[in-house]
Design a protein around this motif. Sequence first.
Motif, short mmCIF file in Angstrom:
data_model
loop_
_atom_site.label_atom_id
_atom_site.label_comp_id
_atom_site.label_asym_id
_atom_site.label_seq_id
_atom_site.Cartn_x
_atom_site.Cartn_y
_atom_site.Cartn_z
N PHE A 198 0.73 -1.05 -0.03
CA PHE A 198 -0.17 0.00 0.03
C PHE A 198 0.90 1.35 0.03
O PHE A 198 0.30 2.35 0.22
CB PHE A 198 -0.76 -0.05 1.17
CG PHE A 198 -1.86 -1.04 1.15
CD1 PHE A 198 -2.72 -1.18 0.18
CD2 PHE A 198 -1.74 -2.12 2.20
CE1 PHE A 198 -3.68 -2.41 0.00
CE2 PHE A 198 -2.72 -3.27 1.98
CZ PHE A 198 -3.51 -3.41 1.04
N VAL A 199 2.18 1.03 -0.08
CA VAL A 199 3.01 2.26 -0.21
C VAL A 199 2.71 3.17 -1.52
O VAL A 199 2.83 2.64 -2.64
CB VAL A 199 4.48 1.84 0.04
CG1 VAL A 199 5.51 3.28 -0.16
CG2 VAL A 199 4.53 1.27 1.45
N SER A 200 2.70 4.62 -1.26
CA SER A 200 2.50 5.33 -2.45
C SER A 200 3.68 5.17 -3.53
O SER A 200 4.65 5.09 -2.99
CB SER A 200 2.05 6.83 -1.83
OG SER A 200 3.41 7.48 -1.44
N ARG A 243 7.20 5.15 9.19
CA ARG A 243 8.10 6.34 9.03
C ARG A 243 7.68 7.09 7.87
O ARG A 243 7.80 8.36 7.63
CB ARG A 243 9.54 5.93 9.49
CG ARG A 243 10.37 7.33 9.69
CD ARG A 243 11.58 6.93 10.45
NE ARG A 243 12.43 5.72 9.72
CZ ARG A 243 13.15 6.02 8.59
NH1 ARG A 243 13.47 7.18 8.03
NH2 ARG A 243 13.81 4.89 8.20
N LEU A 244 7.91 6.50 6.79
CA LEU A 244 7.85 7.27 5.48
C LEU A 244 6.45 7.31 4.92
O LEU A 244 6.45 8.05 3.90
CB LEU A 244 9.06 6.25 4.46
CG LEU A 244 10.29 6.46 4.88
CD1 LEU A 244 11.24 5.77 3.86
CD2 LEU A 244 10.80 7.81 5.18
N ASP A 245 5.64 6.71 5.03
CA ASP A 245 4.44 6.58 4.61
C ASP A 245 3.17 5.90 5.36
O ASP A 245 2.53 5.01 5.32
CB ASP A 245 4.28 5.75 3.10
CG ASP A 245 2.89 6.04 2.24
OD1 ASP A 245 2.32 6.87 2.78
OD2 ASP A 245 3.01 5.62 1.02
N PRO A 246 2.87 7.06 6.54
CA PRO A 246 1.96 6.58 7.53
C PRO A 246 0.61 6.19 6.82
O PRO A 246 -0.11 5.36 7.68
CB PRO A 246 1.73 7.74 8.20
CG PRO A 246 3.05 8.78 8.07
CD PRO A 246 3.39 8.18 6.72
N ASP A 247 0.21 6.62 5.79
CA ASP A 247 -0.99 6.43 5.18
C ASP A 247 -1.29 4.97 4.68
O ASP A 247 -2.30 4.15 4.90
CB ASP A 247 -1.45 7.15 3.90
CG ASP A 247 -1.75 8.65 4.33
OD1 ASP A 247 -2.24 8.86 5.54
OD2 ASP A 247 -1.62 9.67 3.53
#
Length: 182
Positions: free
Chosen positions: A121-123, A159-163
Amino acid sequence: SIFECMFETLAPTELVATIAGSSRQESMLIAERMGAIAELLAQRTAELEAEDPDPGFMMITGFQRTSAEVAAALSLSPAAASVMVSHAQALDERLPKVAAALAAGDTSWRIVQLVISRTEFVSDAVIRRIDANLAERISNWHSWSRRRVINAVDALVRRLDPDAARERVRQEDNRHVDVIAV
């Protein structure tokens, strides 16, 4: 037995070296397979897009065709082949540095599968940073437990992509089974 003939002349240190070398070779072979699958997917998708640039109404997509060919080539179920094609696509498009670490034999397929699933799910805006960060670190994770690898990847994603981390939790919350006595 066949194993006795192959290894009976080797000393224990040579046997351990053979085991370690075969693990590295296995990672390299899996990376080769994933690369070939990703290239097949790209070619099959390009063929279909040449026929019809709007794939919205296609009966069979490049992904489905590739999955069918992989299933036949590897004697896999359609579902297992689809997962493999999806993993190959993720390595090719989203995690090329992690794929390079696998191709070099610096990490195992077990660890790479966890990375793929935990970064789903990382953008697109953040995935390259995560890919580079993980590629630098995963070569030291060989003896790590499944839980420890998951925790390390999840911490980086948080840390890098909380969404993306929140979406993973939301998706996991939607997976449940109710059992009712009758």
